[in-house]
Write a protein that holds these residues in place. Structure first.
Motif, mmCIF file in Angstrom:
data_model
loop_
_atom_site.group_PDB
_atom_site.id
_atom_site.type_symbol
_atom_site.label_atom_id
_atom_site.label_comp_id
_atom_site.label_asym_id
_atom_site.label_seq_id
_atom_site.Cartn_x
_atom_site.Cartn_y
_atom_site.Cartn_z
ATOM 1 N N CYS A 139 -9.760 -6.797 -38.225
ATOM 2 C CA CYS A 139 -9.936 -8.132 -38.623
ATOM 3 C C CYS A 139 -9.861 -8.373 -40.266
ATOM 4 O O CYS A 139 -9.402 -7.206 -40.931
ATOM 5 N N ALA A 140 -9.983 -9.458 -40.610
ATOM 6 C CA ALA A 140 -9.711 -9.705 -42.056
ATOM 7 C C ALA A 140 -11.023 -9.550 -42.919
ATOM 8 O O ALA A 140 -11.172 -9.070 -43.944
ATOM 9 N N GLY A 185 -2.631 -10.623 -39.817
ATOM 10 C CA GLY A 185 -3.512 -11.556 -39.048
ATOM 11 C C GLY A 185 -2.816 -11.337 -37.539
ATOM 12 O O GLY A 185 -1.887 -10.777 -37.298
ATOM 13 N N GLU A 235 -12.166 -15.317 -36.012
ATOM 14 C CA GLU A 235 -11.013 -14.691 -36.342
ATOM 15 C C GLU A 235 -10.002 -14.892 -35.372
ATOM 16 O O GLU A 235 -8.608 -14.458 -35.292
#
Length: 245
Positions: A139-140, A185, A235
């Motif tokens: 994930c970011a 992403g 996300e």
């Protein structure tokens, strides 16, 4: 109100073969339905009260992405156990995988259809998880993901940093759910995702509405009229809310 992760859903061209691989990898049994399910013990009754099972579902398309955004970490108890497990998994059809890990203490492998997973070196934190140490999500923003998934599941945070967040059931049983800060992403549907189940007496529709209020969004993957609800987290990682048995 809370939802419990009850299984990891893996898509496969040959669900029976991949299901057998994961059952043998974890020392579990295979239960065949329309899918192939791997769960602990020969007398398994779904859902297991502690373990997160593996449900392998047939799809027509092979894996095309380089690295999955969701993967499993497997626990070991000693250096000898780690080496033995890697050898055994390779014999079952696993292959070495390079996900840019460099020189690390754990071993990265892929199952027979290319889904990456890690065989960890012994770590005290995973001594009582069972064979699956953690379900790991790239994930970011680990902090934001931990907030969403903590509210969704009622699981307890054990570590929350900018790089890694870890949750575990409030009972302190089963695997961890971890969010790892990772470059890049999400660009395609996940090959691996979590399935969640409402608690006894909880209303599925109310739980789905609660997830939407937390930031989940509805997702149409062509599932049609089914008994589960497909959502995406903030996300974009797909997950399903199942109906109570």
């Amino acid at each position: 109100m809370a939802l419990r992760p009850v299984q990891v859903n893996i898509k496969a061209l040959d669900h029976a073969a991949v299901g057998r691989f994961w059952a043998e990898a974890l020392g579990w049994s295979v239960f065949s339905r329309q899918t192939t399910y791997a769960g602990p013990g020969p007398d398994f009754v779904w859902p297991d009260p502690v373990a997160v099972g593996i449900d392998v579902v047939a799809v027509p398309d092979p894996k095309t992405t380089t690295n999955n955004r969701v993967h499993l970490d497997l626990a070991t108890t000693s250096a000898a156990h780690q080496a033995e497990l890697v050898d055994r998994l390779t014999g079952l059809g696993a292959t070495p995988a390079d996900v840019g890990q460099g020189d690390v203490a754990w071993t990265v492998l892929a199952d027979p259809e290319g889904n990456e997973f890690c065989v960890l070196e012994p770590r005290e934190i995973y001594r009582d998880t069972g064979p699956i140490a953690a379900v790991v999500v790239d994930c970011a923003d680990p902090r934001a993901m931990a907030r969403f998934w903590g509210e969704a599941t009622g699981w307890t945070p054990h570590q929350v940093t900018d790089e890694l967040a870890a949750l575990r059931s409030a009972q302190g049983t089963g695997p961890y759910l971890e969010f790892l800060r990772t470059p890049g992403g999400k660009t395609v549907p996940d090959r691996v995702h979590l399935d969640l189940l409402p608690g006894p007496g909880d209303d599925k529709a109310a739980e789905v509405a609660r997830l939407r209020a937390l930031g989940a969004t509805d997702l149409d993957l062509g599932q049609g009229d089914v008994g589960w609800t497909v959502l995406a987290d903030p996300e974009g990682h797909e997950f399903c809310v199942l109906a109570l048995p």
